[in-house]
Design an enzyme around this catalytic site. Structure first.
Site, PDB file in Angstrom:
ATOM      1  CG  ASP A  27      -4.631 -10.497  -1.574  1.00  0.00           C
ATOM      2  OD1 ASP A  27      -3.893 -11.313  -2.162  1.00  0.00           O
ATOM      3  OD2 ASP A  27      -5.694 -10.047  -1.479  1.00  0.00           O
ATOM      4  CG  HIS A  72     -11.526 -11.862   1.712  1.00  0.00           C
ATOM      5  ND1 HIS A  72     -10.821 -10.198   1.066  1.00  0.00           N
ATOM      6  CD2 HIS A  72     -10.480 -12.193   3.037  1.00  0.00           C
ATOM      7  CE1 HIS A  72     -10.359  -9.828   2.185  1.00  0.00           C
ATOM      8  NE2 HIS A  72     -10.277 -10.798   3.463  1.00  0.00           N
ATOM      9  CD  GLU A 118      -8.040  -8.703  -1.033  1.00  0.00           C
ATOM     10  OE1 GLU A 118      -7.330  -7.794  -1.544  1.00  0.00           O
ATOM     11  OE2 GLU A 118      -8.516  -8.668   0.296  1.00  0.00           O
ATOM     12  CG  ASP A 177      -9.544 -11.355   6.591  1.00  0.00           C
ATOM     13  OD1 ASP A 177      -9.922 -12.140   6.523  1.00  0.00           O
ATOM     14  OD2 ASP A 177      -9.401  -9.774   6.741  1.00  0.00           O
ATOM     15  CG  ASP A 214      -4.034  -9.835   2.053  1.00  0.00           C
ATOM     16  OD1 ASP A 214      -2.770  -9.774   2.565  1.00  0.00           O
ATOM     17  OD2 ASP A 214      -4.998  -9.861   1.305  1.00  0.00           O
ATOM     18  CD  GLU A 264      -7.388 -12.196   2.137  1.00  0.00           C
ATOM     19  OE1 GLU A 264      -7.257 -11.283   1.415  1.00  0.00           O
ATOM     20  OE2 GLU A 264      -7.925 -12.435   3.226  1.00  0.00           O
ATOM     21  CG  MET A 290      -0.854  -6.378  -6.218  1.00  0.00           C
ATOM     22  SD  MET A 290      -0.805  -5.332  -4.497  1.00  0.00           S
ATOM     23  CE  MET A 290      -2.211  -7.118  -4.230  1.00  0.00           C
ATOM     24  CG  HIS A 342      -1.875  -1.167   1.968  1.00  0.00           C
ATOM     25  ND1 HIS A 342      -1.196  -2.571   1.921  1.00  0.00           N
ATOM     26  CD2 HIS A 342      -2.997  -0.947   1.416  1.00  0.00           C
ATOM     27  CE1 HIS A 342      -2.525  -3.030   2.282  1.00  0.00           C
ATOM     28  NE2 HIS A 342      -3.600  -2.232   1.589  1.00  0.00           N
ATOM     29  CE  LYS A 393     -12.737  -8.948   5.336  1.00  0.00           C
ATOM     30  NZ  LYS A 393     -11.314  -7.948   6.754  1.00  0.00           N
ATOM     31  CG  ASP A 448      -5.985 -12.154   6.350  1.00  0.00           C
ATOM     32  OD1 ASP A 448      -7.020 -12.299   5.249  1.00  0.00           O
ATOM     33  OD2 ASP A 448      -5.663 -10.600   7.223  1.00  0.00           O
ATOM     34  CG  ASP A 493       2.324  -1.373   3.261  1.00  0.00           C
ATOM     35  OD1 ASP A 493       1.371  -0.622   4.351  1.00  0.00           O
ATOM     36  OD2 ASP A 493       1.221  -2.063   2.534  1.00  0.00           O
TER      37      ASP A 493
HETATM   38  C1  GLT Z   1      -5.716  -5.278   4.546  1.00  0.00           C
HETATM   39  C2  GLT Z   1      -6.779  -6.055   3.687  1.00  0.00           C
HETATM   40  C3  GLT Z   1      -6.900  -7.078   2.228  1.00  0.00           C
HETATM   41  C4  GLT Z   1      -6.372  -6.201   0.933  1.00  0.00           C
HETATM   42  C5  GLT Z   1      -5.099  -5.649   0.890  1.00  0.00           C
HETATM   43  C6  GLT Z   1      -4.675  -4.502   0.115  1.00  0.00           C
HETATM   44  S1  GLT Z   1      -5.372  -5.117   2.688  1.00  0.00           S
HETATM   45  O1  GLT Z   1      -4.649  -6.574   4.859  1.00  0.00           O
HETATM   46  O2  GLT Z   1      -7.214  -7.254   5.042  1.00  0.00           O
HETATM   47  O3  GLT Z   1      -7.614  -8.545   2.199  1.00  0.00           O
HETATM   48  O4  GLT Z   1      -5.768  -7.470   1.034  1.00  0.00           O
HETATM   49  O5  GLT Z   1      -6.190  -3.792   0.669  1.00  0.00           O
HETATM   50 MN    MN Z   2      -7.776 -11.108   4.182  1.00  0.00          MN
HETATM   51 MN    MN Z   3      -6.518  -9.524   0.812  1.00  0.00          MN
END
Ligand code: GLT
Ligand code: MN
Ligand code: MN
Length: 390
Positions: free
Chosen positions: A246, A221, A182, A256, A292, A218, A89, A55, A184, A258, A58
């Site tokens: 992702d 998500h 993306e 979420d 991600d 993702e 990206m 980002h 969610k 991750d 970042d």
């Molecule tokens: C954030 C989010 C991710 C996105 C990122 C891109 S930022 O961490 O949870 O799923 O992909 O903006």
């Molecule tokens: Mn996520």
């Molecule tokens: Mn993501």
């Protein structure tokens, strides 16, 4: 080091915010010191990654002067060159600043929407300067709790205006950037607009330049929504819209998470890798394989790199398992054993002749219904490959 350790040829990438995640959550403070972007580049290269994504914020802390920005970017570029990493990206942080409390592109206040566009233009300039070819849009704040605050149709229209605007602008700038949207379902907002990859795919078809825009699905998500991630990715691939991905892991019905790729729902992970690698036939995905995800909050710095290696190793192990599965003679026979394909040409194309032939067919529905499909055996073989028993 073994054959499952990553090399740059594997196209694995991580976001600065992933391995740089200090372990803060809504209930607790960070547990790890923040690593600088330059340190992250060196460590990722050591782990065998191919690239790093970011980002705007970042890399360049908000509020930096133009001179500070240029110095930071120059130092980062030097680190990329020294360690042979690329930036495939880039994206914009449209969720952390308090101004985005009611959304960014969909906010009711035009001043917020203007700020979001301006921030994205600058983030695009930064991304292009670093060589990025894909620009991700994750609308973390594009949603609501008090749904009466705006007509949800207006939110969609505003989102469309912003993307059309940015498509035109990047074109005028001569930027070769493709956009990846993306989805969610929720978090941090109660409900996010365009909550799944399927919603995004339709939305793209309503844009002024749909050919420039694809998706960035993702794992976490789609899984949060209780949907099959593999089906979402397949639909995107079939539409030629899988621009980015992702990868992580997630348990259904949770926040979420991750998590490290493949650490939950190995079955979906296996089917996903099989699809992306095209081991069952059909076109392969050739884009970056982006993780991600972040390390557990229990970890110190060593655990972070253990996590990063784990994501990449699991992907490669699953790819090897998928190749073995699809090369297995019994699997091939079971898949080939599907009923005769002679009707396919008739079903595949409508014309008056085909319609008349189909109308006149003598079909034995009872005999067809009696036939066992042997999917139990096929699925068991998949599990045995997955468990390393074949
Ligand atoms: C954030 C989010 C991710 C996105 C990122 C891109 S930022 O961490 O949870 O799923 O992909 O903006
Ligand atoms: Mn996520
Ligand atoms: Mn993501």
């Amino acid at each position: 080091m073994d054959s499952f350790d990553a090399t740059a040829a594997d196209r694995f990438t991580f976001g600065l915010w992933t391995v740089g995640n200090p372990g803060r959550d809504p209930f607790g403070e960070p547990v790890r010191a923040r690593l600088s972007p330059v340190e992250i580049v060196a460590k990722l290269a050591e782990c065998g990654a191919h690239g790093v994504n970011l980002h705007d914020d970042d890399l360049v802390p908000p509020g930096s002067s133009a001179a500070q920005r240029d110095a930071i970017v120059a130092g980062f570029k030097r680190a990329l060159a020294d360690h042979g990493l690329v930036v495939p990206m880039a994206t914009t942080n449209l969720f952390s600043h308090p101004i985005f409390k009611d959304g960014a592109f969909t906010a009711n206040d035009p001043a917020v929407r203007a700020f979001a566009l301006q921030k994205t233009m600058r983030a695009m300039e930064l991304g292009v300067e670093l060589g990025a070819r894909i620009f991700v849009f994750w609308g973390g704040r594009e949603g609501c709790e008090a749904d009466a605050c705006r007509d949800p149709r207006t939110a969609i229209a505003r989102m469309r205006d912003a993307l059309d605007w940015l498509c035109e602008w990047t074109h005028d700038q001569g930027f070769e950037l493709r956009f990846a949207l993306e989805a969610k379902p929720n978090e941090p907002r109660g409900d996010l607009y365009l909550p799944t990859t399927g919603h995004m795919l339709h939305f793209i078809s309503t844009l002024a330049h749909p050919e420039r825009v694809g998706v960035n699905p993702e794992v976490a998500h789609e899984t949060m929504a209780g949907l099959s991630f593999v089906h979402a990715v397949a639909q995107a691939m079939e539409a030629g819209k899988l621009f980015h991905i992702d990868l992580n892991a997630q348990r259904i019905g949770r926040f979420d998470q991750d998590l490290r790729f493949g650490s939950e729902d190995l079955r979906q992970a296996f089917l996903l890798v099989r699809l992306l690698e095209g081991t069952a036939g059909g076109p392969k995905y050739h884009g970056p394989l982006h993780f991600d995800a972040h390390a557990y909050r229990t970890e110190d710095d060593g655990g972070v790199w253990e996590f990063a290696r784990g994501c990449m190793r699991t992907y490669k192990i699953l790819a090897a398992r998928a190749r073995a599965f699809d090369a297995d003679r019994e699997v091939k026979e079971l898949i080939a054993e599907q009923p005769s394909r002679e009707l396919d040409p008739l079903l595949g194309r409508y014309n008056k002749q085909n319609a008349a032939r189909l109308r006149a067919l003598d079909l034995d529905a009872a005999a067809t219904a009696r036939r066992g499909l042997r999917y139990e055996r096929l699925d068991q073989l998949m599990i045995e490959h997955l468990l390393g028993a074949r």
